[in-house]
Design an enzyme around this catalytic site. Sequence first.
Site, PDB file in Angstrom:
ATOM      1  N   GLY B 184      23.192  17.991  -8.862  1.00 12.43           N
ATOM      2  CA  GLY B 184      22.613  17.306  -7.701  1.00 12.43           C
ATOM      3  C   GLY B 184      21.736  16.146  -8.090  1.00 12.43           C
ATOM      4  O   GLY B 184      20.695  15.917  -7.491  1.00 12.43           O
ATOM      5  N   ALA B 320      21.902  -0.020 -15.997  1.00 13.43           N
ATOM      6  CA  ALA B 320      22.551  -1.269 -16.388  1.00 13.43           C
ATOM      7  C   ALA B 320      21.530  -2.391 -16.551  1.00 13.43           C
ATOM      8  O   ALA B 320      21.595  -3.178 -17.502  1.00 13.43           O
ATOM      9  CB  ALA B 320      23.590  -1.654 -15.340  1.00 13.43           C
ATOM     10  N   HIS B 444       8.835 -11.100   9.771  1.00 10.62           N
ATOM     11  CA  HIS B 444       9.050 -10.115  10.822  1.00 10.62           C
ATOM     12  C   HIS B 444      10.336 -10.436  11.542  1.00 10.62           C
ATOM     13  O   HIS B 444      10.633 -11.599  11.756  1.00 10.62           O
ATOM     14  CB  HIS B 444       7.866 -10.173  11.786  1.00 10.62           C
ATOM     15  CG  HIS B 444       7.984  -9.213  12.934  1.00 10.62           C
ATOM     16  ND1 HIS B 444       7.804  -7.858  12.780  1.00 10.62           N
ATOM     17  CD2 HIS B 444       8.291  -9.434  14.233  1.00 10.62           C
ATOM     18  CE1 HIS B 444       7.979  -7.280  13.962  1.00 10.62           C
ATOM     19  NE2 HIS B 444       8.271  -8.206  14.849  1.00 10.62           N
TER      20      HIS B 444
END
Lengths: 444, 465
Positions: B184, B320, B444
């Site tokens: 998991g 990476a 915003h």
Amino acid sequence: MGEHTIKLPDVGEGVAEAELVEWHVKVGDLVREDSILAAVMTDKATVEIPSPVDGEITWLGAEIGDTVAVGSPLIRLKVEGGAEASEAKAQTSAMDDGQEEAPLADNLAEEGETVPPPPAKPATAAPVKTAAAKPAAPVRPAARPATAGAPRAEGEKPLATPAVRLRAKEAGVDLRQVPGSGPAGRITHEDLDAFIARGPQTARPTGLQRNDTVEDIKIVGLRRKIAEKMALAKSRIPHITYVEEIDVTALEDLRAALNKGKRADQPKLTVLPFLMRAMVKAIAEQPGLNAIFDDEAGIVHRHGGVHIGIAAQTASGLVVAVVKHAEARDLWDCGAEVNRLAEAAKAGTATREELSGSTITITSLGAMGGVATTPVINHPEVAIVGVNKMMVRPIWDGTQFIPRKMMNLSSSFDHRVVDGWDAAVFVQRIKTLLETPALIFIEG
Amino acid sequence: MKEISCKLLVVGAGPGGYVCAIRAGQLGVDTVIVEAKKPGGTCLTVGCIPSKALIHAAEEFEKVAHMANSKSLLGISLSTPKLDLAKTVAWKDGIVGRLTGGVSGLLKKAKVKTVHGWARFRDGKTVEVETETGIQVIRAETVVIATGSVSVELPSLPFGGPVISSTKALALTKLPEKLVVVGGGYIGLELGTAFAKLGSKVSVVEAEARILPQYDAELTRPVAKRLSELGIEVLTGAKAKGLSTKGDALLVEAADGAEKRLAADKVLVTVGRKAATEGWGLEELVLDRNGRSIRIDDQCRTSMRGAYAIGDVTGEPMLAHRAMAQGEMVAEIVAGHKRNWDKRCIPAICFTDPEVVTAGLSPDEARKAGREIKVGQFPFSANGRAMTKLGEEGFVRVVARADNHVVLGIQAVGHGVSELSTAFGLAIEMGARLEDIAGTIHAHPTQGEGFQEAALKALGHALHI
């Protein structure tokens, strides 16, 4: 918005003034009720000044090291509600922090907007202690203090942008050596330029280097008290120091036996309680050594009570905690009281009363005690007994060398009121008592 | 075949190796790179990129399937969508092809010579490459080992048959009806989630007490919640014992010790990756190791003079972007520049649903390092943009030093937060303080405002909560 002034409170009986030793806040800080604002020091003890209200600090009334009279204003705070804020505002805009915000706020106010109290204020007040206001123009390298020294704690990575780090690497500069002028000590391109301009001797030290720095340390607080006290003692009192060696083999055997058999509630005994009890005995025969010499009045106050000062090293310096009425305390009690006072002195919780009122003093550096010392009398007393390091030495017993536990006592006396003969008798008496410790416990 | 001599030889053309080679080429270093497969390495060919393609396809499919269920709050309804996984995989392969082709082009442009084949070190300066046309010997002044990593195999579940690695999972052209994921961690959850969205019945078996155990529980809670919404069964504290004799189920020892059978068409094993240290002659070099990985210093130098190692072969974190930064640095060192590893943080992203981003120290790590800290956390449930995207789960969290407010770490969980990693990394590299973030205007309505608000919160004056 109103203003609240905090005055220096009455910090102890008979104390008229105190020295400011520490600010816990600075102008612009928001504080809550009961936050500690400052620490002041009286003759002996340090007292913290809490805030009685919530508010923002607008003014600090003293510098560290200043002596402040009880009742004089120490701090001003801006608090919610109450009077007019104009004074506080005028002060704010005059101050270094937040001066960029002030004109903006004024403009808005002229346009008729409702301006809430600038919230940017606490944000711009740097949480780090910046040594001085930073001028807007880049500082010329020469103007920088040469005392910048190690700019950050050991192991701390220097705070610098990747571009600065790259330039430093290419210039062969170890950024750990570069002081940063930016927020939180960030190293700017200008800091790096200045560092490189200062020359190769600082850029990457190799081998032995000259060090021309001078660090100025302000002598304040306890250190200043110590300095004054030492100067007084050495300038007023002609010291005579007498060193004698003592065979403590028997004493050590006794001490070990007592410690082995002690009850859980009893303290572990050191040499000190034995010495204290021996001094009580010796003083009974020579009361002139347990005394306070008021040389201005020309009077020696011989005390019935033997209040033995125990010089103790603390983080901030030397303090003398006082075991009151050693004549009325047995060995265990003396030991327990010494331990309690030493803890309190180290923790800084000893009261003014516990740190004053001695009539004779013991100074001991324990394992660091050395062979001999020249103790400085705790003015205005007339005698101080110094304990040196205990060590096993070969002693000639008439036919052979035998190993004995030996310890020197280095004791100083005020030669104005104590003759060398009396001093010697006193120390010899203590020697006899300590070498045959049973004598300490025989009454009469 | 004629021997090749060069200044720099890079073994492995993954993100670390190809970046190193390109940078070295740019700097005029005579460079050769060896790769047995396509350039791009795990990342481009079987990792980051193809998995993101599959995850995106799955996300889109799940979205429309959700709408087809006429459960959509947006008022959109449509008929049941269909999936042609073979087409999806072909599309993904197309992207991979374009990228690997792109890397080949970049290498060429940087005048790097590429040798195709499997490399084997003969000694620290010489490599033999098995090419299609025979053995090619390459001699180099400096070598860079960038051999990457491989999936860890479980002894009880060797790859083959229904047991597959992430590489195989990304190439499936038929959707497994029942998929059991063993492990998991982020790879297992990313792929497990994608297959669940595409329509597989997915179960996850994790040996630790919770999923994504490297993150704190607060950060992984929204992920766990979404897994359960997607109908993914998560067994924590459970051990995979092996396949059933018929090979149609995975036998699991559950947390309570009970034996459990999980029916499975495919069993995807994602229990981690390990440094690829076998098969290319490492034993000839006698390099110091750090566990399985090759030990390196702050310039990526190995214990052998003139031999560098970068990327996954040097151990955790196997990311990476770490390999690329190392590759770039090593190329510059080889070209004579003064460089060393002075990065302040390596951000990490978990492309689960919702995504998890971490940069720098978590609150626990900062405390463990003996720091007094301030923490500010801002939930997306109070962020307008998040609401309009139906993505109110999650938060942004900022960790800063209590004394000077220098930001030590930033974490976020939420929809699309992977793109915030840029801002997080920049803030930490630049040595930002809370006031710097709080004082920067954040446009915003964006989820990025949550970053500013978290900083304000840490300073004690958040505006929108």
